[in-house]
Design a protein around this motif. Structure first.
Motif, PDB file in Angstrom:
ATOM      1  N   TYR A  20       0.837  -1.186   0.000  1.00  0.00           N
ATOM      2  CA  TYR A  20       0.000   0.000   0.000  1.00  0.00           C
ATOM      3  C   TYR A  20       0.882   1.249   0.000  1.00  0.00           C
ATOM      4  CZ  TYR A  20      -3.297   3.551   1.618  1.00  0.00           C
ATOM      5  OH  TYR A  20      -4.046   4.687   1.729  1.00  0.00           O
ATOM      6  N   ILE A  21       0.607   2.142  -0.945  1.00  0.00           N
ATOM      7  CA  ILE A  21       1.373   3.385  -1.133  1.00  0.00           C
ATOM      8  C   ILE A  21       0.471   4.567  -0.792  1.00  0.00           C
ATOM      9  CG2 ILE A  21       2.620   4.806  -2.830  1.00  0.00           C
ATOM     10  CD1 ILE A  21       3.880   2.045  -2.405  1.00  0.00           C
ATOM     11  N   ASP A  22       0.994   5.539  -0.069  1.00  0.00           N
ATOM     12  CA  ASP A  22       0.189   6.681   0.358  1.00  0.00           C
ATOM     13  C   ASP A  22       1.091   7.905   0.482  1.00  0.00           C
ATOM     14  OD1 ASP A  22      -1.260   8.504   2.235  1.00  0.00           O
ATOM     15  OD2 ASP A  22      -2.677   6.833   2.306  1.00  0.00           O
ATOM     16  N   PHE A  23       0.763   8.964  -0.236  1.00  0.00           N
ATOM     17  CA  PHE A  23       1.617  10.151  -0.120  1.00  0.00           C
ATOM     18  C   PHE A  23       0.893  11.460  -0.401  1.00  0.00           C
ATOM     19  CE2 PHE A  23       2.520  11.172  -4.610  1.00  0.00           C
ATOM     20  CZ  PHE A  23       2.197   9.999  -5.250  1.00  0.00           C
ATOM     21  N   GLU A  24       1.564  12.512  -0.003  1.00  0.00           N
ATOM     22  CA  GLU A  24       1.097  13.874  -0.225  1.00  0.00           C
ATOM     23  C   GLU A  24       2.186  14.599  -1.018  1.00  0.00           C
ATOM     24  OE1 GLU A  24      -1.899  15.069   0.724  1.00  0.00           O
ATOM     25  OE2 GLU A  24      -1.404  16.996  -0.177  1.00  0.00           O
ATOM     26  N   ALA A  25       1.788  15.534  -1.872  1.00  0.00           N
ATOM     27  CA  ALA A  25       2.762  16.268  -2.679  1.00  0.00           C
ATOM     28  C   ALA A  25       2.618  17.754  -2.411  1.00  0.00           C
ATOM     29  CB  ALA A  25       2.539  15.974  -4.157  1.00  0.00           C
ATOM     30  N   LYS A  26       3.737  18.426  -2.167  1.00  0.00           N
ATOM     31  CA  LYS A  26       3.693  19.855  -1.847  1.00  0.00           C
ATOM     32  C   LYS A  26       4.828  20.576  -2.559  1.00  0.00           C
ATOM     33  CE  LYS A  26       0.294  19.748   1.118  1.00  0.00           C
ATOM     34  NZ  LYS A  26      -0.986  20.356   0.724  1.00  0.00           N
ATOM     35  N   GLU A  27       4.512  21.755  -3.017  1.00  0.00           N
ATOM     36  CA  GLU A  27       5.497  22.567  -3.710  1.00  0.00           C
ATOM     37  C   GLU A  27       5.697  23.845  -2.898  1.00  0.00           C
ATOM     38  OE1 GLU A  27       4.430  22.637  -7.745  1.00  0.00           O
ATOM     39  OE2 GLU A  27       6.219  23.695  -8.413  1.00  0.00           O
ATOM     40  N   THR A  28       6.923  24.318  -2.814  1.00  0.00           N
ATOM     41  CA  THR A  28       7.144  25.577  -2.118  1.00  0.00           C
ATOM     42  C   THR A  28       8.061  26.475  -2.935  1.00  0.00           C
ATOM     43  OG1 THR A  28       7.856  26.634  -0.054  1.00  0.00           O
ATOM     44  CG2 THR A  28       9.099  24.689  -0.734  1.00  0.00           C
ATOM     45  N   LYS A  29       7.796  27.779  -2.833  1.00  0.00           N
ATOM     46  CA  LYS A  29       8.660  28.787  -3.460  1.00  0.00           C
ATOM     47  C   LYS A  29       9.839  29.097  -2.561  1.00  0.00           C
ATOM     48  CE  LYS A  29       5.443  31.811  -5.882  1.00  0.00           C
ATOM     49  NZ  LYS A  29       4.889  33.160  -5.857  1.00  0.00           N
ATOM     50  N   ASN A  30       9.671  28.768  -1.303  1.00  0.00           N
ATOM     51  CA  ASN A  30      10.688  29.033  -0.287  1.00  0.00           C
ATOM     52  C   ASN A  30      12.015  28.395  -0.683  1.00  0.00           C
ATOM     53  OD1 ASN A  30      12.081  29.075   2.326  1.00  0.00           O
ATOM     54  ND2 ASN A  30      10.076  29.671   3.127  1.00  0.00           N
ATOM     55  N   LYS A  31      13.115  29.141  -0.498  1.00  0.00           N
ATOM     56  CA  LYS A  31      14.410  28.614  -0.941  1.00  0.00           C
ATOM     57  C   LYS A  31      15.197  27.942   0.168  1.00  0.00           C
ATOM     58  CE  LYS A  31      14.934  31.780  -4.769  1.00  0.00           C
ATOM     59  NZ  LYS A  31      15.270  33.139  -5.148  1.00  0.00           N
ATOM     60  N   THR A  32      14.840  28.234   1.408  1.00  0.00           N
ATOM     61  CA  THR A  32      15.666  27.748   2.519  1.00  0.00           C
ATOM     62  C   THR A  32      14.979  26.684   3.354  1.00  0.00           C
ATOM     63  OG1 THR A  32      14.818  29.551   3.875  1.00  0.00           O
ATOM     64  CG2 THR A  32      16.901  29.934   2.707  1.00  0.00           C
ATOM     65  N   SER A  33      13.647  26.596   3.263  1.00  0.00           N
ATOM     66  CA  SER A  33      12.965  25.605   4.089  1.00  0.00           C
ATOM     67  C   SER A  33      11.580  25.281   3.539  1.00  0.00           C
ATOM     68  CB  SER A  33      12.835  26.103   5.532  1.00  0.00           C
ATOM     69  OG  SER A  33      11.929  27.196   5.573  1.00  0.00           O
ATOM     70  N   PHE A  34      11.025  24.190   4.048  1.00  0.00           N
ATOM     71  CA  PHE A  34       9.669  23.780   3.690  1.00  0.00           C
ATOM     72  C   PHE A  34       8.755  24.095   4.875  1.00  0.00           C
ATOM     73  CE2 PHE A  34       6.486  20.278   4.004  1.00  0.00           C
ATOM     74  CZ  PHE A  34       5.719  20.620   2.911  1.00  0.00           C
ATOM     75  N   PRO A  35       7.854  25.065   4.731  1.00  0.00           N
ATOM     76  CA  PRO A  35       6.981  25.452   5.849  1.00  0.00           C
ATOM     77  C   PRO A  35       5.992  24.334   6.184  1.00  0.00           C
ATOM     78  CG  PRO A  35       7.003  27.122   4.111  1.00  0.00           C
ATOM     79  CD  PRO A  35       7.625  25.892   3.537  1.00  0.00           C
ATOM     80  N   LEU A  36       5.926  23.982   7.468  1.00  0.00           N
ATOM     81  CA  LEU A  36       5.042  22.887   7.888  1.00  0.00           C
ATOM     82  C   LEU A  36       3.564  23.251   7.751  1.00  0.00           C
ATOM     83  CD1 LEU A  36       7.114  21.661  10.936  1.00  0.00           C
ATOM     84  CD2 LEU A  36       6.534  20.320   8.896  1.00  0.00           C
ATOM     85  N   SER A  37       3.283  24.533   7.563  1.00  0.00           N
ATOM     86  CA  SER A  37       1.892  24.954   7.374  1.00  0.00           C
ATOM     87  C   SER A  37       1.305  24.394   6.078  1.00  0.00           C
ATOM     88  CB  SER A  37       1.805  26.475   7.352  1.00  0.00           C
ATOM     89  OG  SER A  37       2.661  26.988   6.348  1.00  0.00           O
ATOM     90  N   ASN A  38       2.161  23.852   5.222  1.00  0.00           N
ATOM     91  CA  ASN A  38       1.681  23.209   3.993  1.00  0.00           C
ATOM     92  C   ASN A  38       0.947  21.900   4.265  1.00  0.00           C
ATOM     93  OD1 ASN A  38       2.514  24.624   1.456  1.00  0.00           O
ATOM     94  ND2 ASN A  38       4.478  24.620   2.517  1.00  0.00           N
ATOM     95  N   VAL A  39       1.158  21.356   5.455  1.00  0.00           N
ATOM     96  CA  VAL A  39       0.548  20.067   5.791  1.00  0.00           C
ATOM     97  C   VAL A  39      -0.472  20.313   6.906  1.00  0.00           C
ATOM     98  CG1 VAL A  39       1.037  17.667   6.391  1.00  0.00           C
ATOM     99  CG2 VAL A  39       2.798  19.043   5.282  1.00  0.00           C
ATOM    100  N   HIS A  40      -1.547  19.522   6.921  1.00  0.00           N
ATOM    101  CA  HIS A  40      -2.571  19.682   7.952  1.00  0.00           C
ATOM    102  C   HIS A  40      -2.462  18.566   8.983  1.00  0.00           C
ATOM    103  CE1 HIS A  40      -4.188  22.716   5.391  1.00  0.00           C
ATOM    104  NE2 HIS A  40      -4.347  21.843   4.406  1.00  0.00           N
ATOM    105  N   GLU A  41      -2.953  18.869  10.169  1.00  0.00           N
ATOM    106  CA  GLU A  41      -2.791  17.906  11.252  1.00  0.00           C
ATOM    107  C   GLU A  41      -3.476  16.568  10.946  1.00  0.00           C
ATOM    108  OE1 GLU A  41      -4.239  19.059  15.087  1.00  0.00           O
ATOM    109  OE2 GLU A  41      -3.145  17.427  16.070  1.00  0.00           O
ATOM    110  N   HIS A  42      -4.659  16.607  10.353  1.00  0.00           N
ATOM    111  CA  HIS A  42      -5.339  15.328  10.087  1.00  0.00           C
ATOM    112  C   HIS A  42      -4.614  14.524   9.003  1.00  0.00           C
ATOM    113  CE1 HIS A  42      -7.594  18.708   8.246  1.00  0.00           C
ATOM    114  NE2 HIS A  42      -7.177  18.088   7.190  1.00  0.00           N
TER     115      HIS A  42
END
Lengths: 196, 196
Positions: free
Chosen positions: B93-115
């Motif tokens: 079973y494969i399960d994933f989320e995909a997120k893109e960011t313009k940020n150059k130094t880090s990936f903001p965790l606000s891109n992901v939701h708690e649930h």
């Protein structure tokens, strides 16, 4: 209150007179709701992680009012390219479709679409656990019918075979899903029995 | 044609003048499209059966015109309760989320939701292969970041930790997803490497 037949209604009399008509969508809701509740129970007890996929919608026009949520103003229902439910149970990929029929003698194959069958074939090939849940509303019975047993019926309709699966075949070759509260369609019990 | 600023437009001049603004949703589309194309390639070659789930929509009002398709007249976007992509690969079973960011130094965790995090924890617990694909748009790099490595970052933000994952951490602890045509985000290669 006036009814279309022109007669005045008494709500008390009418409540008894109104024939309880089960519309197609209501029937769909019932099995769907039972499965959704069951899946929620499975998730809550950490038995399995299985979700219904959202209804596929083609969004055409969205309004973005200031200071409030975007409103979809025009959209259309799309045909699903997969089955409605999937997830994971005991490390295995689970994938199924749920269908309800009013028919008392057979399950019409028109309830399933060809791309769903193709999807199910692929899942079986990749060693997922794949099946349909068929509810015969008249008997209030829900059967677990493995995809592998569905395919020959599907194929034979194109070789002048019948366009439905007889109730007796589903009863004999499927497994009736036990009803437990709160697992109203306790299909994991059947999976335990068949695959583990 | 008149534009809101009152100036008349010359379509030719304007075509050159219009600054190509990359909106958030456009950027999302790009990674999403790459993944959709990759998944289609995987399905066509029977490598894996992985689909994007439809966008969850709360349907409020539907019009059923005679002799034509139902039109959804009012609906709202709902927050997804799971990740966007799931399916089966090599029996797993494969399960994933995909997120893109313009940020150059880090990936903001606000891109992901708690649930979504809760969902990913359950999937890992049930022995699914679970991860996020993070694209840093500025570098045009996409990383495979296992869910198990994501959780400590997620948790630490509530213990006065930082609210983002440094680019260097993702680069060091994740795996860059190779770009192949037609598998534009060839994440199965990474799964082969990590899990088989």
């Amino acid at each position: 209150m006036n009814y279309p037949n022109g007669k005045k209604s008494s709500s008390l009399v009418n409540r008894n007179k109104i024939k309880k008509t089960t519309t197609f969508s209501n029937r769909g809701m019932t099995l769907e709701e039972d499965i959704n509740n069951t899946n929620m129970y499975y998730r809550t007890t950490n038995a399995a992680i299985i979700h219904k996929k959202p209804t596929p919608v083609q969004i055409v026009n969205v309004d973005y009012p200031k200071r409030s949520a975007a409103v979809i103003k025009e959209a259309y229902f799309k045909q699903a390219s997969t089955t409605d439910y999937n997830g994971i149970y005991r490390g295995k990929y689970i994938d199924f479709e749920a269908k309800e029929t009013k028919n008392k003698t057979s399950f019409p194959l028109s309830n399933v679409h060809e791309h769903q069958i193709n999807h199910m074939r692929s899942v079986v090939e990749h060693e997922g656990i794949c099946f349909i849940l068929v509810r015969f509303a008249s008997y209030n019975q829900t059967f677990f019918f493995p995809a592998l047993k569905l395919f020959p019926y599907w194929d034979s309709q194109f070789n002048s075979g019948r366009k439905s699966i007889p109730y007796q075949d589903i009863k004999n070759n499927g497994i009736e899903v036990p009803v437990h509260y709160p697992a109203q369609v306790d299909y994991l019990k059947v999976i335990d029995q068949l695959y583990f």
